[in-house]
Design a protein around this motif. Structure first.
Motif, short mmCIF file in Angstrom:
data_model
loop_
_atom_site.label_atom_id
_atom_site.label_comp_id
_atom_site.label_asym_id
_atom_site.label_seq_id
_atom_site.Cartn_x
_atom_site.Cartn_y
_atom_site.Cartn_z
N TYR A 22 0.69 -1.08 0.10
CA TYR A 22 -0.06 0.22 -0.31
C TYR A 22 0.98 0.98 0.49
O TYR A 22 0.82 2.49 -0.73
CB TYR A 22 -0.74 0.44 1.33
N ARG A 32 2.47 1.93 -2.97
CA ARG A 32 1.54 1.77 -4.52
C ARG A 32 1.21 3.41 -4.09
O ARG A 32 1.51 4.30 -4.92
CB ARG A 32 0.27 1.25 -4.23
N ASN A 47 2.01 6.49 -7.04
CA ASN A 47 1.20 7.52 -7.56
C ASN A 47 1.33 8.85 -7.18
O ASN A 47 1.39 9.65 -7.63
CB ASN A 47 0.07 6.97 -6.46
#
Length: 190
Positions: A82, A85, A89
């Protein structure tokens, strides 16, 4: 009628206390996660950016996003994925927002450089300064030469001349005042 109000107030207080305890537990879990996995995640952030300071900022932003979503993350065993990511991003968003200030043109612009000082003018200034130093009284001249031409410290100058450091400070201060007011130097500076 007073009893239901107290029950509601007691229930509200209990719910607030429960929420506070839950938030405190979540914060403690998040803190322990960051302490344990922070160095690994920082290496990932450094792989995404060229500057170590930017990597730290990127990691902080990703961890802030993770903290805000902490309660919604169901599987805490997948936290590294998580956060990674979130790192990717966030870095992608930063890259997309980056403004490019380069424009194609047929002719390269010339660089504006400051003109180099004229060696003759520099020599005139050195000569004027030396003549002004020679006009100082012997003791002040010796101290100025040792301090600024020989680059000695105040303590070393005092040791060489056999005087106190305070004497060196005051004599050099008076000498510099005389040099600032020297008419031979004011003409050169203007």
């Amino acid at each position: 009628m007073t009893t239901p109000v107290r029950t509601t107030a007691t229930a509200t207080g209990a719910a607030t206390a429960s929420a506070t305890a839950s938030a405190t537990a979540s914060a403690a879990q998040f803190t322990s996660y960051v302490r344990a996995r922070g160095p690994v995640l920082l290496r990932t952030a450094r792989a995404l950016t060229a500057d170590p300071c930017d990597a730290e900022d990127l990691l902080q932003t990703a961890l802030a996003k993770t903290y805000l979503a902490w309660e919604r993350i169901e599987d805490h065993r997948a936290l590294d994925g998580y956060v990674r990511r979130a790192l990717v991003n966030t870095r992608t968003s930063q890259w997309r927002k980056r403004r490019v200030d380069e424009f194609a043109c047929e002719e390269l612009p010339e660089r504006e450089t400051a003109p180099a000082p004229d060696p003759a003018e520099r020599q005139v200034l050195r000569d004027a300064m030396w003549r002004a130093v020679l006009r100082l009284p012997d003791r002040q001249r010796a101290m100025v030469v040792l301090r600024y031409y020989e680059d000695m410290s105040e303590a070393r100058t005092a040791e060489v001349l056999g005087v106190s450091v305070g004497t060196v400070k005051s004599a050099v201060s008076r000498a510099l005042s005389k040099l600032r007011e020297d008419p031979g130097l004011t003409v050169v500076r203007d």
